[in-house]
Every structure is written in C-alpha cells, then in structure tokens.
Write an enzyme that holds these catalytic residues in place. Structure first.
Site, PDB file in Angstrom:
ATOM      1  N   GLU A  76       0.842  -1.249  -0.140  1.00  0.00           N
ATOM      2  CA  GLU A  76      -0.051   0.115  -0.017  1.00  0.00           C
ATOM      3  C   GLU A  76       0.988   1.129   0.039  1.00  0.00           C
ATOM      4  OE1 GLU A  76      -2.736   1.270  -0.333  1.00  0.00           O
ATOM      5  OE2 GLU A  76      -4.367   0.474   0.371  1.00  0.00           O
ATOM      6  N   ASP A  77       0.193   2.338  -0.552  1.00  0.00           N
ATOM      7  CA  ASP A  77       0.978   3.569  -0.328  1.00  0.00           C
ATOM      8  C   ASP A  77       0.921   4.291   0.891  1.00  0.00           C
ATOM      9  OD1 ASP A  77      -1.855   4.106  -0.835  1.00  0.00           O
ATOM     10  OD2 ASP A  77      -1.383   5.801  -2.006  1.00  0.00           O
ATOM     11  N   ASP A 110      -4.096   4.979   6.406  1.00  0.00           N
ATOM     12  CA  ASP A 110      -4.952   6.162   6.879  1.00  0.00           C
ATOM     13  C   ASP A 110      -5.666   5.701   8.142  1.00  0.00           C
ATOM     14  OD1 ASP A 110      -6.368   8.757   7.250  1.00  0.00           O
ATOM     15  OD2 ASP A 110      -5.866   9.316   5.293  1.00  0.00           O
ATOM     16  N   LYS A 114      -0.361   6.989   8.820  1.00  0.00           N
ATOM     17  CA  LYS A 114      -0.745   8.184   9.671  1.00  0.00           C
ATOM     18  C   LYS A 114      -1.355   7.819  10.961  1.00  0.00           C
ATOM     19  CE  LYS A 114      -1.862  11.445   5.852  1.00  0.00           C
ATOM     20  NZ  LYS A 114      -3.178  12.132   5.261  1.00  0.00           N
ATOM     21  N   PHE A 124      -2.535  16.951   4.439  1.00  0.00           N
ATOM     22  CA  PHE A 124      -2.533  16.526   2.830  1.00  0.00           C
ATOM     23  C   PHE A 124      -1.382  16.354   2.243  1.00  0.00           C
ATOM     24  CE2 PHE A 124      -6.533  16.899   0.595  1.00  0.00           C
ATOM     25  CZ  PHE A 124      -6.201  16.045  -0.378  1.00  0.00           C
ATOM     26  N   ASP A 172      -2.210  11.238  -4.373  1.00  0.00           N
ATOM     27  CA  ASP A 172      -2.829  12.285  -5.417  1.00  0.00           C
ATOM     28  C   ASP A 172      -3.590  13.219  -4.562  1.00  0.00           C
ATOM     29  OD1 ASP A 172      -5.119  10.176  -4.940  1.00  0.00           O
ATOM     30  OD2 ASP A 172      -5.922  11.583  -6.228  1.00  0.00           O
ATOM     31  N   ARG A 191       0.488  12.130  -8.395  1.00  0.00           N
ATOM     32  CA  ARG A 191       0.986  10.984  -8.166  1.00  0.00           C
ATOM     33  C   ARG A 191       2.600  10.648  -8.376  1.00  0.00           C
ATOM     34  NH1 ARG A 191      -3.383   7.764  -6.536  1.00  0.00           N
ATOM     35  NH2 ARG A 191      -5.368   8.008  -7.741  1.00  0.00           N
TER      36      ARG A 191
END
Ligand code: PRP
Length: 188
Positions: free
Chosen positions: A106-107, A110, A138, A159, A166, A172
């Site tokens: 995963e990137d 969250d 995060k 953000f 993105d 990206r």
C-alpha cells in the site's frame, strides 16, 4: 515531475526520494529474511491500485526472494475523502490466493479500514499468511488496530501528495512525498 513543477502548490517535502529508497531497501531485506522459502509457491505481492503503483514497483525490485505480482482495485463506500470500512472490489486478483503467502503493498495507511477489510478478505480466501507493507502511515488517523508489518515512514495527519498519492488524481508521479499548500484545496 519534480518540486519545481509543483511551484507554490508544494508546501514542504516530508520524505525525500533518497530517504524513501533507503527505507525500501531496508524493508526489502527484512522481507527477504521473513519469507518462508519452504512454501510451495512464491510470495504473492498484491498492490492496491492506484496509489501503490510506485511503492510496488520500487519495493519489489529491491526484494531478492522470488515473487509474483498481482493487483487489486478497491473503493470505499461513503464520501470520497473518508474511508467507511465498507469496501467494494473494482478489480479483483487474477491469482488464486488459497495456500499462498501474500504481501499486501500500500502507499498509505490512513484510518486502516481498507487494509483491515482487505486482510480479512484475503484470509477468508485461504491465504497461508498475509503481511502488509506500506510506504506511509498516519498514526493519528488510525481507527482500527491493523498490524502493518513493514512501514516506510509515519507521517502527520496532513494533506500529502507524491510517491503514488494524489490530489484530484494529480501529483502521483512526484518522486518524493510532500505536503500540499492549503490554497490548493481551498483552505488558506
Ligand atoms: C488510499 C490508499 C489506501 C486507502 C487508505 O486509496 O491507497 O488504499 O486510501 O485509507 P484508509 O486507511 O483510510 O482505508 P484511495 O481510496 O485514495 O485510492 P487510490 O489508491 O486510487 O488513490
């Protein structure tokens, strides 16, 4: 794309390209050490589209253990900015996961709701093991206690864009992770 191309839309760089690659090499070495080489089939690396494309491409190239790559696309019900935990599969794996050692890539983690759902889904298909690698996490946003086995960097709840992440499908392809200037998303 680089920082110059972002101009004033870039607030600051959180993780440089070099820092990311150094960390991914470390994670790859850990994965090489952790993979069970006696398994019947090679490790199955599963990238979660679209954000994971960059980390999947870079991390897997640092891994020496034989592996296969496959991709899933999922979408969370609810509004577009917050995960609800109820996930819809937009593109499923082409690979049968029963009996396989799976590494989900995963990137960003969250709330953790997507990965929580995904790991349970893969386990229910009979995966032999499911491990998770994420470029970013995060910690302040986590809503579920999802165990991320390999974390690139813990970052603040801001953000962030780049390295797969993105803003309205842009940025990206930045090689680093940066924070977006507030004027871009309408806060000053
Ligand atoms: C992002 C990211 C994870 C998910 C994490 O995907 O790639 O899949 O959100 O959020 P969570 O921990 O709160 O569940 P996104 O839905 O933005 O799609 P994308 O990968 O196409 O950008």
């Amino acid at each position: 794309m680089d920082a110059k191309d972002m101009g004033a839309d870039l607030d600051r760089i959180l993780v440089t390209e070099e820092q990311m690659h150094t960390r991914l090499r470390e994670i790859a070495a850990q994965i090489d050490a952790d993979v069970d080489n006696t398994a019947d089939s090679p490790l199955l690396a599963v990238g979660v589209l679209r954000g994971a494309v960059m980390v999947m491409a870079d991390l897997t190239r640092y891994i020496h253990t034989p592996l296969e790559m496959d991709w899933m696309a999922v979408s969370s019900y609810g509004n577009s900015t917050k995960s609800s935990g109820v996930v819809r599969i937009l593109k499923d794996l082409d690979t049968e996961v029963a009996g396989r050692d799976v590494l989900v890539v995963e990137d960003v983690v969250d709330t953790g709701l997507t990965l929580d759902w995904l790991t349970k889904n893969l386990a229910s298909r009979g995966a032999r093991s499911v491990r998770i690698a994420a470029a970013l996490r995060k910690p302040e946003c986590l809503k579920v206690n999802v165990q991320v086995d390999y974390v690139g960097f813990d970052i603040p709840d801001e953000f962030v864009v780049g390295y797969g992440l993105d803003y309205q499908q842009r940025y990206r392809n930045l090689p680093f992770v940066g924070t977006l200037a507030p004027h871009v998303y309408g806060a000053e």
